[in-house]
Design a protein around this motif. Sequence first.
Motif, PDB file in Angstrom:
ATOM      1  N   PHE A  23       0.772  -1.139   0.009  1.00 21.60           N
ATOM      2  CA  PHE A  23       0.046   0.000  -0.098  1.00 21.60           C
ATOM      3  C   PHE A  23       1.011   0.985  -0.097  1.00 21.60           C
ATOM      4  O   PHE A  23       1.209   1.766   1.068  1.00 21.60           O
ATOM      5  N   PRO A  24       1.415   1.872  -1.137  1.00 22.64           N
ATOM      6  CA  PRO A  24       2.276   2.996  -1.385  1.00 22.64           C
ATOM      7  C   PRO A  24       1.584   4.270  -0.719  1.00 22.64           C
ATOM      8  O   PRO A  24       0.556   4.389  -0.558  1.00 22.64           O
ATOM      9  N   PRO A  25       2.369   4.949  -0.486  1.00 21.38           N
ATOM     10  CA  PRO A  25       1.978   6.552   0.129  1.00 21.38           C
ATOM     11  C   PRO A  25       1.011   7.268  -0.687  1.00 21.38           C
ATOM     12  O   PRO A  25       1.179   7.259  -1.673  1.00 21.38           O
ATOM     13  N   GLY A  26      -0.043   7.586  -0.155  1.00 18.69           N
ATOM     14  CA  GLY A  26      -1.154   8.238  -1.098  1.00 18.69           C
ATOM     15  C   GLY A  26      -2.294   7.327  -1.344  1.00 18.69           C
ATOM     16  O   GLY A  26      -3.135   7.949  -2.064  1.00 18.69           O
ATOM     17  N   THR A  27      -2.133   6.351  -1.344  1.00 17.93           N
ATOM     18  CA  THR A  27      -2.995   5.242  -1.947  1.00 17.93           C
ATOM     19  C   THR A  27      -4.334   4.950  -0.804  1.00 17.93           C
ATOM     20  O   THR A  27      -3.886   5.046   0.230  1.00 17.93           O
ATOM     21  N   ARG A  28      -5.240   4.561  -1.500  1.00 20.41           N
ATOM     22  CA  ARG A  28      -6.352   4.132  -0.698  1.00 20.41           C
ATOM     23  C   ARG A  28      -6.471   2.637  -0.322  1.00 20.41           C
ATOM     24  O   ARG A  28      -6.167   1.881  -1.225  1.00 20.41           O
ATOM     25  N   LEU A  29      -6.592   2.291   0.903  1.00 22.84           N
ATOM     26  CA  LEU A  29      -6.609   0.833   1.296  1.00 22.84           C
ATOM     27  C   LEU A  29      -7.711   0.182   1.065  1.00 22.84           C
ATOM     28  O   LEU A  29      -8.847   0.724   0.622  1.00 22.84           O
ATOM     29  N   PRO A  30      -7.910  -1.031   0.797  1.00 25.81           N
ATOM     30  CA  PRO A  30      -8.978  -1.730   0.663  1.00 25.81           C
ATOM     31  C   PRO A  30     -10.079  -1.398   1.536  1.00 25.81           C
ATOM     32  O   PRO A  30      -9.813  -1.108   2.591  1.00 25.81           O
ATOM     33  N   GLY A  31     -11.449  -1.744   1.282  1.00 25.37           N
ATOM     34  CA  GLY A  31     -12.402  -1.580   2.444  1.00 25.37           C
ATOM     35  C   GLY A  31     -12.335  -2.466   3.574  1.00 25.37           C
ATOM     36  O   GLY A  31     -11.375  -3.566   3.432  1.00 25.37           O
ATOM     37  N   GLU A  32     -12.871  -2.133   4.669  1.00 26.65           N
ATOM     38  CA  GLU A  32     -12.924  -2.816   5.832  1.00 26.65           C
ATOM     39  C   GLU A  32     -13.230  -4.475   5.519  1.00 26.65           C
ATOM     40  O   GLU A  32     -12.505  -5.283   6.114  1.00 26.65           O
ATOM     41  N   ARG A  33     -14.383  -4.727   4.672  1.00 33.25           N
ATOM     42  CA  ARG A  33     -14.717  -6.135   4.546  1.00 33.25           C
ATOM     43  C   ARG A  33     -13.541  -6.932   3.793  1.00 33.25           C
ATOM     44  O   ARG A  33     -13.193  -7.943   4.120  1.00 33.25           O
ATOM     45  N   GLU A  34     -12.898  -6.117   2.724  1.00 36.11           N
ATOM     46  CA  GLU A  34     -11.741  -6.968   1.983  1.00 36.11           C
ATOM     47  C   GLU A  34     -10.681  -7.185   2.954  1.00 36.11           C
ATOM     48  O   GLU A  34     -10.071  -8.321   3.087  1.00 36.11           O
ATOM     49  N   LEU A  35     -10.128  -6.233   3.926  1.00 40.23           N
ATOM     50  CA  LEU A  35      -9.032  -6.320   4.473  1.00 40.23           C
ATOM     51  C   LEU A  35      -9.312  -7.280   5.828  1.00 40.23           C
ATOM     52  O   LEU A  35      -8.546  -8.138   6.515  1.00 40.23           O
ATOM     53  N   ALA A  36     -10.532  -7.227   6.454  1.00 42.38           N
ATOM     54  CA  ALA A  36     -11.159  -8.198   7.328  1.00 42.38           C
ATOM     55  C   ALA A  36     -10.876  -9.587   6.754  1.00 42.38           C
ATOM     56  O   ALA A  36     -10.427 -10.360   7.573  1.00 42.38           O
ATOM     57  N   GLU A  37     -11.271  -9.930   5.610  1.00 41.37           N
ATOM     58  CA  GLU A  37     -11.176 -11.333   5.163  1.00 41.37           C
ATOM     59  C   GLU A  37      -9.821 -11.604   4.820  1.00 41.37           C
ATOM     60  O   GLU A  37      -9.313 -12.745   4.926  1.00 41.37           O
ATOM     61  N   ARG A  38      -9.034 -10.503   4.201  1.00 40.87           N
ATOM     62  CA  ARG A  38      -7.537 -10.919   3.892  1.00 40.87           C
ATOM     63  C   ARG A  38      -6.664 -11.042   5.188  1.00 40.87           C
ATOM     64  O   ARG A  38      -5.946 -12.009   5.282  1.00 40.87           O
ATOM     65  N   LEU A  39      -7.243 -10.720   6.467  1.00 41.46           N
ATOM     66  CA  LEU A  39      -6.267 -10.908   7.845  1.00 41.46           C
ATOM     67  C   LEU A  39      -6.991 -11.680   8.597  1.00 41.46           C
ATOM     68  O   LEU A  39      -6.362 -12.076   9.629  1.00 41.46           O
ATOM     69  N   GLY A  40      -8.254 -12.074   8.300  1.00 36.41           N
ATOM     70  CA  GLY A  40      -8.783 -13.095   9.038  1.00 36.41           C
ATOM     71  C   GLY A  40      -9.413 -12.445  10.481  1.00 36.41           C
ATOM     72  O   GLY A  40      -9.419 -13.341  11.445  1.00 36.41           O
ATOM     73  N   VAL A  41      -9.771 -11.468  10.432  1.00 28.15           N
ATOM     74  CA  VAL A  41     -10.450 -10.838  11.646  1.00 28.15           C
ATOM     75  C   VAL A  41     -11.882  -9.875  11.341  1.00 28.15           C
ATOM     76  O   VAL A  41     -12.410 -10.095  10.076  1.00 28.15           O
ATOM     77  N   SER A  42     -12.309  -9.460  12.278  1.00 28.62           N
ATOM     78  CA  SER A  42     -13.578  -8.756  12.044  1.00 28.62           C
ATOM     79  C   SER A  42     -13.507  -7.350  11.556  1.00 28.62           C
ATOM     80  O   SER A  42     -12.213  -6.819  11.615  1.00 28.62           O
ATOM     81  N   ARG A  43     -14.502  -6.774  10.827  1.00 29.04           N
ATOM     82  CA  ARG A  43     -14.336  -5.410  10.321  1.00 29.04           C
ATOM     83  C   ARG A  43     -14.252  -4.449  11.492  1.00 29.04           C
ATOM     84  O   ARG A  43     -13.683  -3.187  11.371  1.00 29.04           O
ATOM     85  N   VAL A  44     -14.904  -4.751  12.644  1.00 27.98           N
ATOM     86  CA  VAL A  44     -14.470  -3.885  13.879  1.00 27.98           C
ATOM     87  C   VAL A  44     -13.053  -3.729  14.309  1.00 27.98           C
ATOM     88  O   VAL A  44     -12.519  -2.581  14.608  1.00 27.98           O
ATOM     89  N   GLY A  64     -16.260   9.597   4.251  1.00 29.76           N
ATOM     90  CA  GLY A  64     -17.025   9.694   2.952  1.00 29.76           C
ATOM     91  C   GLY A  64     -16.180   9.202   1.855  1.00 29.76           C
ATOM     92  O   GLY A  64     -16.697   9.172   0.670  1.00 29.76           O
ATOM     93  N   SER A  65     -14.738   9.069   2.084  1.00 32.45           N
ATOM     94  CA  SER A  65     -13.851   8.637   0.879  1.00 32.45           C
ATOM     95  C   SER A  65     -13.528   7.477   1.168  1.00 32.45           C
ATOM     96  O   SER A  65     -12.848   6.731   0.318  1.00 32.45           O
ATOM     97  N   GLY A  66     -12.656   7.297   2.299  1.00 39.91           N
ATOM     98  CA  GLY A  66     -12.202   6.040   2.711  1.00 39.91           C
ATOM     99  C   GLY A  66     -10.621   6.276   3.421  1.00 39.91           C
ATOM    100  O   GLY A  66     -10.715   7.222   4.164  1.00 39.91           O
ATOM    101  N   VAL A  67     -10.157   5.431   3.520  1.00 32.07           N
ATOM    102  CA  VAL A  67      -8.668   5.277   4.321  1.00 32.07           C
ATOM    103  C   VAL A  67      -7.602   5.396   3.541  1.00 32.07           C
ATOM    104  O   VAL A  67      -7.279   4.520   2.623  1.00 32.07           O
TER     105      VAL A  67
END
Length: 246
Positions: A23-44, A64-67
């Motif tokens: 995830f290079p500087p300035g880029t948007r992270l994947p959404g919570e759902r995608e990251l949660a599935e990737r790392l095996g944890v909850s969205r919370v 309203g834009s993202g992380v």
Amino acid sequence: MSGKRLFQSVAEQIAELIDEGAFPPGTRLPGERELAERLGVSRVTIREAEIALQAVGRLEIKTGSGVYVSETQPASRVTLPKASAFEVTEARLLIESEAAALAAHNITEEAIARLEELIEQMGSPDNDTANEADEAFHLTIAEASNNAAMVHTIKSLWRMREEIPDVKATYEAVCVHDAETRTAEHRAVFEALRARDSAAARSAMRDHFHRLIAAMLDATEKMALEAVQQRALESRERFLASAKIG
């Protein structure tokens, strides 16, 4: 209670992915759902990890834009001072009470809803879940103050609470036994914030920390007494053993 909370481990994993260039500087992270599935944890858990990374300057959360990965990544973390649990809690009382007062003027309906969710999680029988909700509750209020300097200071105090061994041990000795009281105190803060009552929010937060300091005094006195009793028992056993030899 585990030595490291789940969201902290997840935050470290995300930070490693940033350092590795995923995830290079300035880029948007994947959404919570995608990251949660990737790392095996909850969205919370993902959300709390992102808040933690924002606090240290690694991420930027844009409503309203993202992380997004911060364009400029921070230097290595500053060494923590030698502070006692009482010093940390006294500082939290002074600063977080004023943060609550500021938040009462600025807090959004979204943050209000988030605080209510966290209060429910504080009632969990799982200590890790309850304590993660506790921390997230305070950090959500800090964010709602809309004061970056105050947010940074409160994050630093929470780091002291978690990473200075004696401070962490004192908090654990107190917080594990006061779940019901702690939840009620946080609800009082929540109700004041929902009413947008600055004075009541400040007062409720101060009441919470005053009670916490009193509980710490009781806990440390008990631990000191137990230590004295243990030393007396060891001395008695040595004396009796010497008497038998004599």
